[in-house]
Design an enzyme around this catalytic site. Sequence first.
Site, PDB file in Angstrom:
ATOM      1  N   ARG A  79      71.220   2.917  96.186  1.00  0.00           N
ATOM      2  CA  ARG A  79      70.560   1.716  95.697  1.00  0.00           C
ATOM      3  C   ARG A  79      69.063   1.707  96.017  1.00  0.00           C
ATOM      4  O   ARG A  79      68.287   1.004  95.383  1.00  0.00           O
ATOM      5  CB  ARG A  79      71.242   0.468  96.257  1.00  0.00           C
ATOM      6  CG  ARG A  79      70.932  -0.754  95.418  1.00  0.00           C
ATOM      7  CD  ARG A  79      71.521  -2.073  95.915  1.00  0.00           C
ATOM      8  NE  ARG A  79      72.729  -2.017  96.661  1.00  0.00           N
ATOM      9  CZ  ARG A  79      72.785  -2.201  97.995  1.00  0.00           C
ATOM     10  NH1 ARG A  79      71.686  -2.418  98.684  1.00  0.00           N
ATOM     11  NH2 ARG A  79      73.936  -2.157  98.611  1.00  0.00           N
ATOM     12  N   TYR A 133      56.719 -15.520  77.406  1.00  0.00           N
ATOM     13  CA  TYR A 133      57.938 -14.956  76.814  1.00  0.00           C
ATOM     14  C   TYR A 133      59.074 -15.949  77.046  1.00  0.00           C
ATOM     15  O   TYR A 133      59.264 -16.433  78.163  1.00  0.00           O
ATOM     16  CB  TYR A 133      58.195 -13.627  77.522  1.00  0.00           C
ATOM     17  CG  TYR A 133      59.371 -12.830  77.062  1.00  0.00           C
ATOM     18  CD1 TYR A 133      59.458 -12.363  75.760  1.00  0.00           C
ATOM     19  CD2 TYR A 133      60.385 -12.494  77.959  1.00  0.00           C
ATOM     20  CE1 TYR A 133      60.543 -11.588  75.359  1.00  0.00           C
ATOM     21  CE2 TYR A 133      61.460 -11.714  77.576  1.00  0.00           C
ATOM     22  CZ  TYR A 133      61.535 -11.269  76.267  1.00  0.00           C
ATOM     23  OH  TYR A 133      62.604 -10.495  75.887  1.00  0.00           O
ATOM     24  N   ASP A 205      52.587 -10.968  83.327  1.00  0.00           N
ATOM     25  CA  ASP A 205      53.384 -10.135  82.428  1.00  0.00           C
ATOM     26  C   ASP A 205      52.391  -9.281  81.628  1.00  0.00           C
ATOM     27  O   ASP A 205      51.673  -9.781  80.773  1.00  0.00           O
ATOM     28  CB  ASP A 205      54.226 -11.031  81.505  1.00  0.00           C
ATOM     29  CG  ASP A 205      55.178 -10.239  80.613  1.00  0.00           C
ATOM     30  OD1 ASP A 205      54.842  -9.095  80.266  1.00  0.00           O
ATOM     31  OD2 ASP A 205      56.232 -10.782  80.245  1.00  0.00           O
ATOM     32  N   LYS A 230      59.571  -1.460  76.601  1.00  0.00           N
ATOM     33  CA  LYS A 230      58.726  -1.437  75.409  1.00  0.00           C
ATOM     34  C   LYS A 230      57.931  -0.121  75.356  1.00  0.00           C
ATOM     35  O   LYS A 230      58.476   0.901  75.007  1.00  0.00           O
ATOM     36  CB  LYS A 230      57.817  -2.671  75.406  1.00  0.00           C
ATOM     37  CG  LYS A 230      58.572  -3.994  75.664  1.00  0.00           C
ATOM     38  CD  LYS A 230      59.487  -4.385  74.517  1.00  0.00           C
ATOM     39  CE  LYS A 230      60.478  -5.493  74.875  1.00  0.00           C
ATOM     40  NZ  LYS A 230      59.896  -6.742  75.324  1.00  0.00           N
TER      41      LYS A 230
HETATM   42  C1  LIG Z   1      60.602  -7.758  76.012  1.00  0.00           C
HETATM   43  C2  LIG Z   1      59.700  -8.502  76.920  1.00  0.00           C
HETATM   44  C3  LIG Z   1      60.097  -8.801  78.218  1.00  0.00           C
HETATM   45  C4  LIG Z   1      61.483  -8.515  78.749  1.00  0.00           C
HETATM   46  O1  LIG Z   1      61.804  -7.182  78.821  1.00  0.00           O
HETATM   47  P1  LIG Z   1      63.338  -6.703  78.762  1.00  0.00           P
HETATM   48  O2  LIG Z   1      63.281  -5.310  79.253  1.00  0.00           O
HETATM   49  O3  LIG Z   1      63.759  -6.858  77.339  1.00  0.00           O
HETATM   50  O4  LIG Z   1      64.131  -7.599  79.671  1.00  0.00           O
HETATM   51  C5  LIG Z   1      59.208  -9.459  79.032  1.00  0.00           C
HETATM   52  N1  LIG Z   1      57.980  -9.794  78.585  1.00  0.00           N
HETATM   53  C6  LIG Z   1      57.570  -9.534  77.339  1.00  0.00           C
HETATM   54  C7  LIG Z   1      56.200  -9.933  76.931  1.00  0.00           C
HETATM   55  C8  LIG Z   1      58.415  -8.883  76.458  1.00  0.00           C
HETATM   56  O5  LIG Z   1      58.014  -8.655  75.202  1.00  0.00           O
END
Ligand SMILES: *Cc1c(COP(=O)(O)O)cnc(C)c1O
Length: 414
Positions: A79, A133, A205, A230
């Site tokens: 872990r 988000y 973020d 992403k």
């Molecule tokens: C997709 C996204 C997330 C979340 O990511 P996941 O891996 O899908 O949980 C967070 N912030 C933004 C801006 C996103 O586009």
Amino acid sequence: MNEGGEGEGESEGIGRPAPRPLTHLAQAGRRAEWTSMPGQPGGIVNPPVWRASTILYDDVAHLKAASGRDPHERLFYGRKGTPTAWSLADALTSMEPGAKGTMLFPSGVAAIACSLMAVLKPGDQLLMVDAAYDPTRGFCERMLKPLGIETIYYDPTIGADIAALFTDRTKAIFLESPGSLTFEVQDIPAITALARARDIVTLMDNTWATPLYFQALAKGVDISIVACTKYIVGHSDVMIGSATATPELWPALRSSAYLFGQMTSPDDAWLAARGLRTLGVRLAQHQAGALQVAQWLADRPEVARVLHPALPGCSGHDIWLRDFSGSTGLFTFILNGGGDKARAALIDGLAHFGIGYSWGGFESLALPVDPARYRSATRWEAEGPAIRLHIGLEDPADLITDLDAGLARFRASA
Ligand SMILES: *Cc1c(COP(=O)(O)O)cnc(C)c1O
């Protein structure tokens, strides 16, 4: 090369300047101890996939010594990760000058949730950007609120006026720039400077720009969060998130992630590290393609507005010019009039755009979005329905031809 892995981003040794970002991407996280075998010359290029739960010790003394000391980046238990994950974390840390370390998570949302839990306790207030988000808002309403943590939403364009919202209970500010769906660019240096002066933690973020185009910690952010799902992965086939912290916030982030049992599989970390090697060329192509499509859309009579930080007229465009070193493939456009049906007619017949959530892969996507549903501090008003596009790595000329036919369907239906 940042071999120390502490990500200070300084040049090492006299007369040896720090490599530029593209060079760094090719080298980051490839420490010799993760790519070679003790006592043998040479080594492989990429740290391999180390799959593990149990770690075996030579004797009881070694077992006790391992649990007694700081087990970060040491084999201890699955872990806590293996060199595969450490290498990815090390690479991400070294892309954020001023960072001490990176924790990896099974998704971007997990990284956001766990980072907020690392800094907030009952009675605290959190300032949350209104263009966050949607699942980030959901976590505040459905997890933080019952714990007695209050969320106050603020206008993404607030800048230095955010100080008017500070109270004795303000513990953290959450930033997302550009904002989800509507792409307002926030004045991060102004906000983080005010926050630091009041001992308020800032979390951002940073998924849209990635640390390649926006170095959040260098702009005063304490915890930089990336949905690596992403652009870091870049191929739409892995879920993974990261949070990168300053030396001050690193112990809290690390222990929060550990106590929540957060980790990522070595296979997923390995795929994300593979994606990282081509991040520079992919983002350059996403950027060029998206700009071409966005500019074409901006000149069309069916289009009221294009929300893209690199286009003049987008909210915060001047700040984007000042603070970011690039733009990426995701933006929104607003149609002139028309309703849901006309918007669906545009999207449904597209040949080169998939219809689906997420983004950041090599493929283009089109998504109907309704930003007004995710606002509380500000009102979202627009001339017509909105479509968010992710411009992939296809030839932009094909995408434009496709959208041209889509706009004809929109006109026929509107
Ligand atoms: C997709 C996204 C997330 C979340 O990511 P996941 O891996 O899908 O949980 C967070 N912030 C933004 C801006 C996103 O586009």
